[in-house]
Enzyme design. Sequence first.
Site, short mmCIF file in Angstrom:
data_model
loop_
_atom_site.label_atom_id
_atom_site.label_comp_id
_atom_site.label_asym_id
_atom_site.label_seq_id
_atom_site.Cartn_x
_atom_site.Cartn_y
_atom_site.Cartn_z
N ASN A 179 4.06 1.59 -14.86
CA ASN A 179 3.41 2.40 -15.89
C ASN A 179 2.22 3.18 -15.30
OD1 ASN A 179 2.14 -0.23 -15.81
ND2 ASN A 179 1.04 0.27 -17.68
N PHE A 180 2.48 3.80 -14.14
CA PHE A 180 1.52 4.75 -13.58
C PHE A 180 1.57 6.05 -14.37
CE2 PHE A 180 2.87 2.34 -9.65
CZ PHE A 180 1.69 1.66 -9.46
N LYS B 262 0.13 4.20 0.05
CA LYS B 262 -0.39 5.29 0.90
C LYS B 262 0.03 5.12 2.36
CE LYS B 262 -4.26 6.02 -2.19
NZ LYS B 262 -5.60 5.51 -2.53
N ASP C 66 -0.29 -0.34 -26.66
CA ASP C 66 0.10 -0.91 -25.37
C ASP C 66 1.30 -1.83 -25.51
OD1 ASP C 66 -1.74 0.06 -23.42
OD2 ASP C 66 -3.30 -1.23 -24.24
N ALA D 200 -3.98 8.26 -20.92
CA ALA D 200 -3.82 7.57 -22.19
C ALA D 200 -4.16 6.10 -22.05
CB ALA D 200 -2.39 7.72 -22.70
N GLY E 187 0.92 2.38 -54.31
CA GLY E 187 2.09 2.23 -55.19
C GLY E 187 2.42 0.79 -55.53
N ASN F 58 0.85 -1.19 0.00
CA ASN F 58 0.00 0.00 0.00
C ASN F 58 0.89 1.24 0.00
OD1 ASN F 58 -1.86 1.99 0.32
ND2 ASN F 58 -2.62 1.28 2.32
#
Lengths: 395, 395
Positions: free
Chosen positions: A92-93, A71, A165, A134, A230, A69
């Site tokens: 990845n916060f 916090k 991702d 995001a 092309g 935790n």
Amino acid sequence: MGEQPLAGVTVLDFGQIYNGPYAGYLLAMSGARVIKVESPLGEGLRGATGSESFPFTMLNGLKETITINLKSEAGRELVVGLAKRADVLLENFRPGTMDKFGVGAQALLKANPRLVYAASTGYGSSGPHRDYLAMDITVQAMSGVVSITGNDGEPPLKSGPALCDMLGGIHLYATIVSALYRREQTGKGAVIDVAMQDSVLPTLASALGAYYRFGGTNPPRTGNRHQALGVAPYNLYPCSDGHVAIICVRDGHWRKLTDLMGRPEMVDDPRFADKQTRAEHMEETDAAVEAWTSSLTKDEVFRFCQAGGVPCAPVQSLDDVVNDPHLHARGALHRATHPVFGDVVVPTTALRIRDVEPPTPQFPRKLGQDNVAVYGEFFGHSEQDVQALKEQGAI
Amino acid sequence: MGEQPLAGVTVLDFGQIYNGPYAGYLLAMSGARVIKVESPLGEGLRGATGSESFPFTMLNGLKETITINLKSEAGRELVVGLAKRADVLLENFRPGTMDKFGVGAQALLKANPRLVYAASTGYGSSGPHRDYLAMDITVQAMSGVVSITGNDGEPPLKSGPALCDMLGGIHLYATIVSALYRREQTGKGAVIDVAMQDSVLPTLASALGAYYRFGGTNPPRTGNRHQALGVAPYNLYPCSDGHVAIICVRDGHWRKLTDLMGRPEMVDDPRFADKQTRAEHMEETDAAVEAWTSSLTKDEVFRFCQAGGVPCAPVQSLDDVVNDPHLHARGALHRATHPVFGDVVVPTTALRIRDVEPPTPQFPRKLGQDNVAVYGEFFGHSEQDVQALKEQGAI
């Protein structure tokens, strides 16, 4: 059997959803010890009700699993203590999350100067968009992927795969290992800053080619055709039971295809003689190919083309892919029986070295399942100590 | 400034088109010395007429550039001689091509047991499909990407970005650096086998989640909606001047969005109360969002959402992307003036380490431009010797 490339490396994986966890999964498949760290509620993809999602299953096997935790003061002390003995911490916060709790890159590298602290975000840790939220679909929109997918004259379309991702995740892995290599030379840790958006830009190569070919203006969407219109044949073509992709990048491919189609005279027709004239007569070129494919099955066209030297593939469904004999023969997919989903296949790893056997995939472990073992090993805590940490809200 | 992660590493890059050259480009951007090796005709992407394509420009800067004719005995001797002093050789020919010329992995590791020999192919070097020809669009078809892109009831669609090529290239880079790290521990080289198809499989995560949620049956294509139709809002929404992507993965995002929309009462409506009921009432949920977005510009919706804590992004065109102020501020894009294309931007590298400055991008060098310098340095050849090698068809 050869040594796993990352044997002896210890990773703290604070990843969530797809991007971070994919990097952590690949690190584990390369032989690193990966400890997944979640909040006491579990990361978002685990599923609030305790019923795991399949993507969570795909991306979190082979990871020891603990809770912290952030916090809680005692929780933050655990992060510092773990980081002192780890080689890599990945997360990845949103940018600044770990800093806010006093356990960001600067604090942890002070505690362990050899640490590779690796963050991945949507837009990176610098620039005006750094704090923007995001997800895969929003990065697809922002990076131009959506604008180049779909048919001309119709609305833009997202690409089906979660490419932003996963491109973020593999570029994160790549930067982590690059920093570990550098540490072998210099002894120094590193702070890594991978943006999903940056990692998608190279996939625009063909589209940017069209953009600059058209003098710096947005090309039309081209459906299943070449981005710059092309190359022809270059399309999905209908068969009696689905579609195949066929592409002729060289005149030799086209010659071989006209043989297969029973239309060798087309090679001498100036409309179809070379890449440029075929592109100018794309409708007629595609019509000739379609006339041939539409009476055959996908599998027939595929086998004829591959035997004849023409690049081709059937449009496989997900069911075809999970049962693809080639992918199973090659060990790219692994079969297992999941307690909730039943018989499933999970991808192994694309990072393959000859004579190195990647670990056998496992299903993820339960939330906090390794708290006693890991906190015992790292801090000498007893089972009672771990229980006390839990009661005080630290883990 | 910190050290480049791959300073001191020498790479022979036999890459062609996108996959191999992207790996080589990233190696150069990480500080390796990369020597691009082409046939005397130049690799396919260089352009037969000497007019470079933009994708070639994007992927081949910062590489010394030499030629070797593998069909010549003297040319093959040059390969062996270079490989003796290189750390990495990468190639993305068809499986067996280098072996056919006697300069495959086994021969070169015999000459240099510390060499990392890295091959990338469409389907890998093992399994029944190993010899099949592959390009981005055929791998998209084969790997399921095409089957999950597009709208329900319409034909399948390819994804616009060249994701298979570039996922192959970055997984190749990642495996190369993993093998270099292992070499630091063990002293051993490696033979790498990366398949584009393997590297795409993880991007199917959401789609496979839908597949297993539906009991192992192919889900319908879902256009711009969530692959398993399990999240709403999740879509592209029309604005007065284009589209935006909005996604609410948490109830908190939805609460904030209803505030922005001036529809706070929707939060208490049982149809829209939680993720599951919103997904069940997807049409009505999307209609409410669209009613709000359609009177605003993309930029207004984007700014309102980001300020209000709702994940959102405008659908950017290629022109928006190449001029994106964030990407320029961050150094993810580099402006330069090309002799043929004029003012262009090229992506730099997504592999970012704090306090490490990647090299400044350059345009590719001409075919064989470094023959004299490289062959002089590696073999002591004079300019005349190099001219003789050219005349005998070795380079």
